[in-house]
Design a protein around this motif. Structure first.
Motif, short mmCIF file in Angstrom:
data_model
loop_
_atom_site.label_atom_id
_atom_site.label_comp_id
_atom_site.label_asym_id
_atom_site.label_seq_id
_atom_site.Cartn_x
_atom_site.Cartn_y
_atom_site.Cartn_z
N ASP A 53 0.84 -1.20 0.00
CA ASP A 53 0.00 0.00 0.00
C ASP A 53 0.88 1.26 0.00
O ASP A 53 1.43 1.63 1.03
N THR A 114 5.51 4.86 -10.14
CA THR A 114 4.82 6.15 -10.01
C THR A 114 4.84 6.57 -8.54
O THR A 114 5.02 5.74 -7.65
N ARG A 194 -9.31 7.62 -6.76
CA ARG A 194 -10.09 7.67 -5.52
C ARG A 194 -10.84 8.99 -5.47
O ARG A 194 -10.21 10.05 -5.55
N GLY A 223 -6.31 2.34 -2.01
CA GLY A 223 -7.51 3.13 -1.81
C GLY A 223 -8.66 2.38 -2.45
O GLY A 223 -9.82 2.62 -2.17
P1 AMP Z 1 -3.84 7.00 2.57
O1 AMP Z 1 -3.08 8.27 2.70
O2 AMP Z 1 -3.80 6.16 3.81
O3 AMP Z 1 -5.23 7.25 2.09
O4 AMP Z 1 -3.11 6.12 1.47
C1 AMP Z 1 -2.60 6.64 0.31
C2 AMP Z 1 -3.30 6.06 -0.87
O5 AMP Z 1 -2.80 6.69 -2.05
C3 AMP Z 1 -3.02 4.58 -1.11
O6 AMP Z 1 -3.88 3.76 -0.38
C4 AMP Z 1 -3.22 4.44 -2.60
O7 AMP Z 1 -4.58 4.17 -2.90
C5 AMP Z 1 -2.88 5.81 -3.14
N1 AMP Z 1 -1.59 5.81 -3.85
C6 AMP Z 1 -0.40 6.16 -3.35
N2 AMP Z 1 0.57 6.02 -4.27
C7 AMP Z 1 -0.01 5.56 -5.39
C8 AMP Z 1 0.46 5.22 -6.69
N3 AMP Z 1 1.75 5.32 -7.03
N4 AMP Z 1 -0.45 4.77 -7.59
C9 AMP Z 1 -1.75 4.68 -7.27
N5 AMP Z 1 -2.26 4.98 -6.05
C10 AMP Z 1 -1.41 5.42 -5.12
#
Ligand code: AMP
Ligand code: MG
Length: 329
Positions: A53, A114, A194, A223
């Motif tokens: 994650d 990414t 999201r 997410g």
């Molecule tokens: P949170 O801050 O706990 O809501 O978590 C950050 C969220 O950002 C993660 O759960 C992912 O869904 C999303 N996220 C972070 N980096 C990426 C990435 N490189 N590609 C797609 N989604 C990401």
């Protein structure tokens, strides 16, 4: 209890590789030096977050964003659009997923090529970011899978023993996590990963239609986990009157937009019918119902516009644990 408003102390702790909980306009984050893998590892440990994650990297502005993202390989159009989004919506609740610069540790991005990046709109955290020589990797400051915190006390309640310092910036003004959009290199357009604190309609007013991600298109983006943002009690979404009949005889906690029902515990998120106010109150209401004497939580479906999209998304994920039918799309 290590709660305070001393950004200098926060900066010192972060500089030595420790964790600090930080206020943002969306939810509280659990921050570490994004360039220090040992520090970032502490985030995963404290949250019991699985390593797949990825985290969001918080920067003080577009210039620092270009230090963590590498847009060189991309077309001129996409670069211009990314810059336009930053100029228009930062600081604010919009996270951009962009190609990552090599020096960002793999742990931050869960090995993806990414990186998710944004500038939070909270004066205390902006001042902190400007005082540091590194960006901050920060997911929401809650145990993995549970409801995100919107006050310093929420953080203390659940992670108090694991975080050396909680920077208290007051209750979050937006109250749901950021909207995440990313550039899909194969499809060659932007995709919504999201729904969140910035209505996607506002993003589309700047860059045109944003694709709605289907599961098959998405990278490992948690997410997107079906069960997330979830209280411990069962959550059911739908028509409140019908759900009351279905669960007659049980102590029901209900979340509604503006309507009142005769249930054991009622959380009306916005008596005036304001979706932004409802979003701001959502997580604290879920926490109260989870902590109280209700046996189950029922919630109505909100208007699917503006911040209603983010509210419905979080409620569906909160319900998904017990009721896999709740999240059909
Ligand atoms: P949170 O801050 O706990 O809501 O978590 C950050 C969220 O950002 C993660 O759960 C992912 O869904 C999303 N996220 C972070 N980096 C990426 C990435 N490189 N590609 C797609 N989604 C990401
Ligand atoms: Mg989270």
């Amino acid at each position: 209890m290590p709660i305070g408003s001393n950004t200098k102390q926060a900066a010192e702790l972060l500089g030595q590789g420790d964790l600090v909980a930080i206020p943002t306009e969306t939810v509280y984050g659990l921050a570490a030096n994004a360039y220090n893998p040992e520090a970032v590892l502490k985030i995963f440990q404290a949250k019991q977050r699985p390593a797949f994650d990825p985290l969001i990297v918080h920067v003080h502005g577009p210039e620092q964003a270009m230090e963590v993202a590498d847009l060189r390989g991309l077309g001129e159009d996409m670069r211009r659009q990314a810059e336009a989004l930053m100029a228009r919506f930062w600081p604010g609740p919009l996270t951009l997923v962009l190609p990552k610069a090599k020096h960002v540790p793999d742990l931050v991005t869960s090995g993806l090529d990414t990186v998710a990046v944004r500038t939070p709109a909270h004066p205390m955290t902006l001042a902190l970011l400007r005082s540091l020589e590194f960006p901050l990797a920060a997911p929401s400051a809650n145990p993995f899978g549970y409801i995100s915190p919107t006050t310093a006390q929420h953080v203390a309640d659940q992670l108090g023993g694991k975080v050396p310092y909680i920077l208290d910036g007051g209750p979050c003004t937006v109250g749901v996590e950021s909207t995440i959009i990313g550039w899909d290199a194969q499809l060659r357009h932007w995709v919504l990963y999201r729904p969140g604190g910035l209505p996607v309609e506002e993003v589309e007013a700047v860059i045109g239609t944003v694709g709605r991600a289907s599961r098959s298109v998405l990278p490992a983006s948690p997410g997107m986990l079906e069960s997330h943002y979830a209280p411990r009690k069962p959550v059911h979404i739908g028509n409140i009157a019908e759900l009351m009949l279905e669960h007659a005889g049980k102590r029901i906690g209900a979340i509604t937009f503006r309507n009142r029902y005769a249930v054991h515990a009622l959380e009306v998120l916005s008596p005036q019918g304001d979706l932004a106010e409802a979003a701001r109150h959502l997580f604290a209401a879920l926490r109260r119902l989870d902590a109280g004497a209700a046996e189950l939580i029922v919630a109505e479906i909100f208007p699917q516009e503006g911040l209603g999209a983010a509210i419905n998304d979080r409620l569906k994920r909160a319900a998904a644990r017990r009721d896999p039918r709740a999240i059909a799309s």
